[in-house]
Design a protein around this motif. Structure first.
Motif, PDB file in Angstrom:
ATOM      1  N   GLY A  69       9.268  10.740   5.869  1.00 44.90           N
ATOM      2  CA  GLY A  69       8.957   9.505   6.565  1.00 44.90           C
ATOM      3  C   GLY A  69       9.880   9.218   7.733  1.00 44.90           C
ATOM      4  N   ARG A 122      11.440   2.613  11.695  1.00 49.69           N
ATOM      5  CA  ARG A 122      10.307   1.908  11.095  1.00 49.69           C
ATOM      6  C   ARG A 122      10.766   1.268   9.795  1.00 49.69           C
ATOM      7  NH1 ARG A 122       6.209   6.249  10.633  1.00 49.69           N
ATOM      8  NH2 ARG A 122       7.405   6.749   8.807  1.00 49.69           N
ATOM      9  N   LEU A 269       2.304   1.925   2.054  1.00 47.74           N
ATOM     10  CA  LEU A 269       2.406   3.214   1.379  1.00 47.74           C
ATOM     11  C   LEU A 269       3.363   4.098   2.174  1.00 47.74           C
ATOM     12  CD1 LEU A 269      -1.416   3.894   0.805  1.00 47.74           C
ATOM     13  CD2 LEU A 269       0.201   2.931  -0.834  1.00 47.74           C
ATOM     14  N   ASP A 270       4.280   4.749   1.502  1.00 51.06           N
ATOM     15  CA  ASP A 270       5.231   5.659   2.158  1.00 51.06           C
ATOM     16  C   ASP A 270       5.905   4.993   3.360  1.00 51.06           C
ATOM     17  OD1 ASP A 270       4.294   7.439   0.310  1.00 51.06           O
ATOM     18  OD2 ASP A 270       3.529   8.908   1.734  1.00 51.06           O
ATOM     19  N   HIS A 272       4.543   2.857   5.380  1.00 53.82           N
ATOM     20  CA  HIS A 272       3.584   2.528   6.431  1.00 53.82           C
ATOM     21  C   HIS A 272       2.845   1.259   6.029  1.00 53.82           C
ATOM     22  CE1 HIS A 272       3.953   6.293   8.718  1.00 53.82           C
ATOM     23  NE2 HIS A 272       4.144   6.854   7.548  1.00 53.82           N
ATOM     24  N   ASN A 276      -3.918  -2.108  10.478  1.00 55.08           N
ATOM     25  CA  ASN A 276      -4.324  -1.378  11.683  1.00 55.08           C
ATOM     26  C   ASN A 276      -4.740  -2.396  12.717  1.00 55.08           C
ATOM     27  OD1 ASN A 276      -4.009   1.333  11.416  1.00 55.08           O
ATOM     28  ND2 ASN A 276      -6.068   1.736  10.654  1.00 55.08           N
ATOM     29  N   TYR A 279      -6.925  -5.134  11.531  1.00 54.22           N
ATOM     30  CA  TYR A 279      -7.471  -4.860  10.207  1.00 54.22           C
ATOM     31  C   TYR A 279      -6.369  -4.877   9.155  1.00 54.22           C
ATOM     32  CZ  TYR A 279     -11.311  -3.164  13.074  1.00 54.22           C
ATOM     33  OH  TYR A 279     -12.311  -3.054  14.000  1.00 54.22           O
ATOM     34  N   LEU A 281      -5.390  -3.851   5.733  1.00 56.28           N
ATOM     35  CA  LEU A 281      -5.854  -2.868   4.756  1.00 56.28           C
ATOM     36  C   LEU A 281      -5.174  -3.025   3.401  1.00 56.28           C
ATOM     37  CD1 LEU A 281      -5.825   0.292   7.060  1.00 56.28           C
ATOM     38  CD2 LEU A 281      -7.708  -1.290   6.648  1.00 56.28           C
ATOM     39  N   GLN A 294       6.052   9.540  -3.559  1.00 53.45           N
ATOM     40  CA  GLN A 294       5.442   8.532  -2.685  1.00 53.45           C
ATOM     41  C   GLN A 294       5.984   7.145  -3.000  1.00 53.45           C
ATOM     42  OE1 GLN A 294       1.019   9.698  -2.526  1.00 53.45           O
ATOM     43  NE2 GLN A 294       1.959  11.309  -3.723  1.00 53.45           N
ATOM     44  N   TYR A 296       5.361   2.720  -2.735  1.00 58.43           N
ATOM     45  CA  TYR A 296       4.343   1.672  -2.774  1.00 58.43           C
ATOM     46  C   TYR A 296       5.042   0.330  -2.717  1.00 58.43           C
ATOM     47  CZ  TYR A 296       1.838   5.658  -4.635  1.00 58.43           C
ATOM     48  OH  TYR A 296       1.299   6.909  -4.793  1.00 58.43           O
TER      49      TYR A 296
END
Lengths: 399, 314
Positions: A69, A122, A269-270, A272, A276, A279, A281, A294, A296
Motif C-alpha cells: 500500500g 495516503r 479496504l487496504d 483505500h 469514488n 459515489y 461505496l 488485507q 478493513y
C-alpha cells in the motif's frame, strides 16, 4: 511535514497463551536488547510525514519489511537510498521480496541495519510484515500495523477526528486496531529447535487478536503478565458513539469477524477509502471476512436498541460461582445488567463490572477459531463493553 | 460472426520445480498438438456464434462447461438417475460440439463438467476471452476490456490463471486408482510454479508465461482467474491497482462508478478480477500469493504462485 524516525529490532522471544503454553516467536522489538513483541510496535504517523523505519536484524537469518500500500519506498543500507525491489542471488533466483537486513555475522559482510523510507502519502490502515522467507517469518510473528492519520486530523475538532479526512464520513469518537492471525505451535517449535517443518501440515491451534488469544485479549494494554503482548483488544465505548475498528489480517487464513449487537459500516479496504468522487461505496456488514494480508476500516455504533440508564437490559445476575472471573482482578464477562442494579461481587475481585457496563462479543464466526488448542472459549474473541454515558473518559485512542 | 474452436482432451506431462514429469490431462489446440495447462486461450467476440468441438482422446468421458455464459447445460445421468456430468459428454474416442453465444465481454473459465473434482484438478480447464465490440488486435487504440467508454482502456494485457496441482492425485488417476483426498503440493500461475512462471512463452505443455513486461506510464490490465479449488490471495507490492470488474461484471456503469483500489485481493474458487494500474517507475515488482503457504515449492520459499512485473523506461 515531519520526519518520523522509527527503529524496529528483529529479535526472538516468547509469548504466552491462556492455557499456559509458551510460544517461541520472531518479532519486532521496540528497543535494543528487548524481547520481540507480538504484533510489532504500533506505528502511527501523519499523512505527508517522511517515515524512516530502521530495521536492526538480530535474528539468525536475513529479514526485511514490506509495506503493502506504500509506493516509492526506498532503502538505504549505508550506500545511499535506492528504490526497494525484489532481491535475487547470483543465479537469478529470488531470495527476498524486498531489500533485507542480513543476519549478524553473515559471511558476506552484508549490512545488518537498513533504513526504509517513504512518504505516507495516503491516510489509512496498512499491514507491514517480513518479505524474507515470509512463509516462515510472518507466521513466526514478524508483522504489525501502520496507521496513517489524514493531513487535516485534529482530535480536538469532531469533524476532523477522522480516519480519512474531513467530509469523508469517517468521523470517530474512539478507535481500535485489531491485528488478527493464527499460530501453529509446531512451526514455532521447529524453528526454535532448528528442525524441518512441513508446510502442508500447517495446523493452527491458537487464533489471535493483537497477538493474544481470548480471554487474554480482554486484558488491558501493557498487562504485566503479558510482557511481549502489549496490546489489548477490549473495545470500550459509550452508547451512540462512532467507533472506528481497524481490522488487519496478518495470518494466511480468512477470518469472518463480527461484533454482536449492531452492524459495522466498512469505509475503507487496504487503506483505500471506499469513495469514488460523488459515489459513496461504503457498505454495511454483520460479518466482515478479514482476508489474508488485507485491512478493513469500519465504523461501528452501538445504538442501545431501546436500552439506556432508565431502561436497563433485563438480566438475571448469575450465581457468582458460575461467572468467569479473572485472577488479575478483571472479570472476563459478567452477565450483569447494562446500567442496572448491581449485585454482590465475588470475594477477591475488585473491579467486577465496576460501572455497570454491558459486555458482548466480537469474534470470529468460524467457531473452531474461538478455541485454545481445542478448548472453548478462547482464540479470536474479545468483548465490547458499553459504558454508561460520560464514564469512559479518554479510552480508545491510538498512540 | 461464427467462430469454430476445436479442442482435444489428451494425456500429457507437465514440469514443476524440483520433481520429474507430472502426468496430467489437458486440452490441446490440435490433433497433433500437446495437451496444455491451462488449455488454449480461446479468443472470441461478444455475440459471436461460437461452436466448441471437443475431441476426446482420453479413456474416460469428458465434457465442458462454460462458466459465466448463458447457455443450457444438459446434465448426464445414468439409468438410475445418478448424476454423472454437468453437461453432455464426448465419449472416449469420440467428439461433441457445444454452441454458445457469449453475450458480454470478459474472461471466463471453460472446464470439465464430468467428475470435475478430479478432471479439473487433472488439468482440464482454460480461459475464454470475449472481446468487446470495436476491439481490433491490430489497433492498440481499440484495446479495452469492456468496450469504449467503460474506462477499461489498456496498453498491456496479461491473463493469469491460478490453481494448484496435487501430484499424488495425478499419479493415482493416471495409474487408474481412486484420486484420494485433495492435498495439493504445487501452486501454479498459468500452469507453472515460480521461478518457471517468469520463463518466456513456449510451445510446450505449459506455454503461457506469467511474467509481465511494461513501460512506465503504460496501462496494464491484469486479468486474474482462479481455476483451482482453494482460495488464493494475490498481492502487488509497490502498486495499488484499481479493480475494474469481478467475474467480468464491470464495476462501472452510467449511474455508478464502483471500481475501487486495492493492493491485495482474495479470489475464491472460480472467481475472476480485472485489475488496472499505470506502470510506475522502472523496477521489478512482485505479485505473489499472500496465502504465504502457496508461495512455496515444497517447503521452500520462493515458489508457487508468484511472478514478476518488469517495468522499463518507455
Amino acid at each position: 511535514m515531519a520526519t518520523r524516525n522509527i527503529n524496529l529490532w528483529a529479535a526472538d522471544g516468547y509469548i504466552s497463551m491462556p492455557d499456559g503454553f509458551s510460544v517461541y516467536i520472531w518479532g519486532f522489538a521496540p528497543s535494543a536488547g528487548a524481547r520481540a513483541q507480538l504484533p510489532a510496535p504500533r506505528i502511527v504517523v501523519n499523512q505527508g510525514d517522511d517515515v524512516k523505519i530502521t530495521l536492526v536484524n538480530g535474528l539468525p537469518e536475513a529479514t526485511s519489511i514490506v509495506f503493502p500500500g506504500q509506493d516509492n519506498v526506498t532503502v538505504d543500507d549505508g550506500t545511499g537510498p535506492r528504490p526497494v525491489g525484489p532481491r535475487f542471488d547470483g543465479s537469478g533466483n529470488l531470495i527476498s521480496l524486498t531489500d533485507f537486513a542480513d543476519y549478524p555475522g553473515n559471511p558476506d559482510g552484508n549490512p545488518t541495519v537498513i533504513t526504509y523510507s517513504f512518504t505516507a502519502f495516503r491516510p489509512g490502515t496498512y499491514i507491514l510484515e517480513s518479505g524474507t522467507n515470509p512463509h516462515k517469518q510472518v507466521h513466526m510473528g514478524l508483522y504489525g500495523a501502520l496507521v496513517v492519520r489524514p493531513a487535516d486530523y485534529d482530535p480536538g475538532v469532531p469533524s476532523r477526528k477522522t480516519a480519512y479526512g474531513e467530509n469523508t464520513g469517517t468521523e470517530f469518537d474512539r478507535e481500535y486496531l485489531l491485528v488478527v492471525s493464527e499460530i501453529d505451535p509446531e512451526l514455532h517449535r521447529a524453528v526454535r529447535l532448528g528442525q524441518p517443518y512441513r508446510i502442508r501440515g500447517y495446523k493452527p491451534r491458537y487464533w489471535t487478536m493483537n497477538g493474544r488469544a481470548a480471554p487474554d485479549t480482554m486484558f488491558p494494554d501493557s498487562a504485566g503478565y503479558l510482557p511481549n503482548q502489549p496490546y489489548s483488544s477490549m473495545i470500550m465505548l459509550e452508547k451512540d458513539e462512532k467507533v472506528l475498528i481497524r481490522y488487519v489480517g496478518a495470518g494466511i487464513e480468512n477470518h469472518p469477524l463480527h461484533p454482536h449487537g449492531n452492524h459495522t459500516r466498512v469505509v475503507a479496504l487496504d487503506g483505500h477509502l471506499l469513495q469514488n468522487g460523488p459515489y459513496n461505496l461504503s457498505y454495511k456488514r454483520f460479518t466482515v471476512l478479514a482476508e489474508a494480508g488485507q485491512t478493513y476500516d469500519q465504523i461501528y455504533t452501538w445504538s442501545g436498541i431501546g436500552y439506556d440508564q432508565t431502561h436497563p437490559i433485563p438480566t438475571t445476575v448469575p450465581n457468582p460461582r458460575n461467572l468467569a472471573v479473572g485472577d488479575a482482578g478483571w472479570t472476563m464477562w459478567s452477565g450483569s445488567p447494562y446500567l442496572g442494579e448491581k449485585k454482590d461481587i465475588p470475594v477477591g475481585v475488585t473491579s467486577f463490572n465496576e460501572l455497570g457496563e454491558y459486555h458482548f462479543m466480537l469474534h470470529s464466526h468460524e467457531e473452531p477459531q474461538i478455541t485454545n488448542w481445542g478448548e472453548f472459549p478462547g482464540g479470536m474473541m474479545t468483548m465490547i463493553a458499553v459504558y454508561p454515558e460520560g464514564t469512559l473518559g479518554n479510552a480508545g485512542t491510538l498512540e | 460472426m461464427a467462430a469454430n474452436v476445436y479442442l482435444w482432451a489428451k494425456n500429457g506431462t507437465i514440469s514443476l520445480p524440483g520433481i520429474g514429469p507430472v502426468p496430467f490431462w489437458g486440452f490441446a489446440p490440435s490433433a497433433v498438438g500437446v495437451a496444455q495447462l491451462p488449455g488454449p486461450i480461446i479468443e472470441v467476440f461478444q455475440n459471436d456464434s461460437v461452436q466448441v468441438t471437443l475431441n476426446n482422446n482420453l479413456t474416460t468421458p469428458v465434457s465442458i462447461i462454460f462458466s459465466g455464459q448463458e447457455f443450457t447445460p444438459v446434465p448426464v445421468t445414468d439409468g438410475s438417475g445418478l448424476f454423472l456430468s454437468y453437461n453432455q459428454e464426448a465419449p472416449s474416442g469420440g467428439a461433441f460440439s457445444y454452441n454458445i453465444t457469449p453475450n458480454r465481454p470478459g474472461i471466463f473459465l471453460y472446464e470439465s463438467g464430468t467428475s470435475p473434482e478430479k478432471q479439473i484438478q487433472m488439468g482440464l480447464y482454460g480461459v475464454m476471452v470475449v472481446r468487446p465490440p470495436g476491439y481490433d488486435p491490430a489497433i492498440p487504440a481499440t484495446w479495452t476490456a469492456y468496450g469504449s467508454g467503460t474506462g477499461t482502456e489498456y496498453d498491456v494485457e496479461k491473463i493469469l490463471v491460478i490453481g494448484e496441482v496435487d501430484t499424488a492425485m495425478h499419479n493415482a488417476v493416471t495409474a487408474g486408482n481412486p484420486p484420494g483426498t485433495f492435498d495439493p503440493d504445487y501452486f501454479i500461475i498459468n500452469g507453472r510454479s515460480y521461478p518457471d512462471s517468469v520463463a518466456p512463452d513456449n510451445n510446450g505443455s505449459q506455454p503461457y508465461s506469467a511474467g509481465i513486461a511494461a513501460a512506465t506510464g503504460q496501462r496494464v490490465l491484469l486479468r486474474i482467474i482462479n481455476a483451482g479449488f482453494l482460495n488464493h490471495t494475490l498481492r502487488l507490492l509497490g502498486i495499488s491497482p484499481r479493480v475494474l470488474a469481478g467475474d467480468s461484471w464491470p464495476l462501472k456503469s452510467a449511474s455508478l462508478d464502483a471500481t475501487f483500489e486495492k493492493n491485495t485481493i482474495t479470489l475464491g474458487s472460480g472467481q475472476s478480477y480485472d485489475l488496472l494500474f499505470t506502470a510506475p517507475s522502472p523496477n521489478q515488482y512482485v505479485i505473489y500469493d499472500r496465502d504465504l503457504n502457496h508461495a512455496v515449492n515444497g517447503n521452500d520459499f520462493p515458489g508457487g504462485i508468484m511472478t514478476v512485473i518488469n517495468i522499463a523506461n518507455p
